[in-house]
Design an enzyme around this catalytic site. Structure first.
Site, PDB file in Angstrom:
ATOM      1  N   CYS A  68     -12.259   6.399  -9.352  1.00  0.00           N
ATOM      2  CA  CYS A  68     -12.313   7.752  -9.674  1.00  0.00           C
ATOM      3  C   CYS A  68     -11.193   8.048 -10.323  1.00  0.00           C
ATOM      4  O   CYS A  68     -10.610   7.259 -11.084  1.00  0.00           O
ATOM      5  CB  CYS A  68     -12.095   8.579  -8.297  1.00  0.00           C
ATOM      6  SG  CYS A  68     -10.713   8.464  -7.264  1.00  0.00           S
ATOM      7  N   GLY A  73      -8.409   9.470  -4.376  1.00  0.00           N
ATOM      8  CA  GLY A  73      -9.455   9.853  -3.408  1.00  0.00           C
ATOM      9  C   GLY A  73     -10.437   8.834  -2.878  1.00  0.00           C
ATOM     10  O   GLY A  73     -10.726   8.771  -1.636  1.00  0.00           O
ATOM     11  N   HIS A 101      -0.191  -9.881  -0.671  1.00  0.00           N
ATOM     12  CA  HIS A 101       0.286  -9.383   0.670  1.00  0.00           C
ATOM     13  C   HIS A 101      -0.570  -8.589   1.504  1.00  0.00           C
ATOM     14  O   HIS A 101      -0.223  -8.278   2.597  1.00  0.00           O
ATOM     15  CB  HIS A 101       1.512  -8.696   0.222  1.00  0.00           C
ATOM     16  CG  HIS A 101       2.707  -9.446  -0.437  1.00  0.00           C
ATOM     17  ND1 HIS A 101       3.889  -8.980  -0.448  1.00  0.00           N
ATOM     18  CD2 HIS A 101       2.681 -10.856  -0.571  1.00  0.00           C
ATOM     19  CE1 HIS A 101       4.721  -9.674  -0.949  1.00  0.00           C
ATOM     20  NE2 HIS A 101       3.895 -11.125  -0.837  1.00  0.00           N
ATOM     21  N   ASN A 102      -1.597  -7.953   0.963  1.00  0.00           N
ATOM     22  CA  ASN A 102      -2.396  -6.790   1.785  1.00  0.00           C
ATOM     23  C   ASN A 102      -3.868  -7.412   1.972  1.00  0.00           C
ATOM     24  O   ASN A 102      -4.370  -6.582   2.838  1.00  0.00           O
ATOM     25  CB  ASN A 102      -2.322  -5.394   1.278  1.00  0.00           C
ATOM     26  CG  ASN A 102      -0.946  -5.257   0.913  1.00  0.00           C
ATOM     27  OD1 ASN A 102      -0.437  -4.962  -0.153  1.00  0.00           O
ATOM     28  ND2 ASN A 102      -0.252  -5.056   2.007  1.00  0.00           N
ATOM     29  N   ARG A 112      -9.192   7.705 -14.953  1.00  0.00           N
ATOM     30  CA  ARG A 112      -8.397   8.504 -16.177  1.00  0.00           C
ATOM     31  C   ARG A 112      -7.178   8.057 -16.764  1.00  0.00           C
ATOM     32  O   ARG A 112      -6.486   8.519 -17.618  1.00  0.00           O
ATOM     33  CB  ARG A 112      -8.178  10.035 -15.785  1.00  0.00           C
ATOM     34  CG  ARG A 112      -9.679  10.694 -15.435  1.00  0.00           C
ATOM     35  CD  ARG A 112      -9.284  12.150 -15.143  1.00  0.00           C
ATOM     36  NE  ARG A 112     -10.539  12.734 -15.124  1.00  0.00           N
ATOM     37  CZ  ARG A 112     -10.796  13.817 -14.064  1.00  0.00           C
ATOM     38  NH1 ARG A 112     -10.144  13.930 -13.011  1.00  0.00           N
ATOM     39  NH2 ARG A 112     -12.036  14.314 -14.003  1.00  0.00           N
TER      40      ARG A 112
END
Length: 147
Positions: A68, A73, A101-102, A112
Site C-alpha cells: 500500500c 495500513g 528474527h521474526n 509510494r
C-alpha cells in the site's frame, strides 16, 4: 524460505509496484495468486489484506506480499490475523531481519516510497533468508493474543 504460491495484495497506491512484483515473480519462476486490487482506482486496503490473510491461513498461499502507499495500513490489518507475521520492509536489511528474527510470512512494501530496484533487492533478501529459530522461536510462540 520454502515458497508454495506467493499471495499478493495491494491497494490503489500499491498497484504500480504490484505490477512490477508480478513481473519479478514470473521472471524468478515463483507461482502467485493475486487477491487484488486490479487497478489504481481508490479502494479500501483492508478488503485486500483480509483476502490475502485468509489465503495464508487456509494454506492456499505461502508466503504473501502486500503493498500500500506507506505499507502501514496493510501491515496493521494483516497482523490482526493470528498466525500472520507481516513485516514492513523498505530496505534489504529490514527484509533480512523480518525473516531471520521474526519469521515473517508476509512481506509488506511501501509503494509510494521505494523504487523497483529497491523492491527487487528486498524480495531477493526476503526469499533467500531463513528463520534463525532459537531464542526467536520462543518469541514467535509468545506473539498470539493471550486470553
Amino acid at each position: 524460505m520454502e515458497v508454495k504460491t506467493v499471495g499478493l495484495a495491494c491497494d490503489h497506491a500499491g498497484y504500480a509496484l504490484k505490477k512490477f512484483v508480478i513481473q519479478y515473480l514470473e521472471e524468478h519462476g515463483y507461482p502467485y495468486k493475486d487477491y487484488g486490487t486490479y487497478s489504481d482506482q481508490s479502494v479500501d486496503y483492508p478488503d485486500f489484506a483480509h483476502a490475502l490473510a485468509e489465503g495464508i491461513e487456509s494454506g492456499e498461499v505461502y508466503p504473501g506480499i502486500a503493498i500500500c502507499g506507506s505499507g502501514e495500513g496493510m501491515t496493521m490489518t494483516l497482523n490482526k490475523h493470528q498466525g500472520l507475521r507481516a513485516g514492513l520492509a523498505w530496505s534489504i536489511e529490514i527484509a533480512h531481519m523480518i525473516r531471520q528474527h521474526n519469521d515473517a510470512n508476509v512481506l509488506v512494501m511501501p509503494g509510494r516510497f521505494i523504487d523497483n530496484n529497491t523492491a527487487s533487492a528486498i524480495m531477493n533478501e526476503f526469499f533467500k533468508t531463513t528463520f534463525e529459530g532459537g531464542r526467536h522461536a520462543r518469541r514467535i510462540e509468545n506473539m498470539p493474543i493471550r486470553k
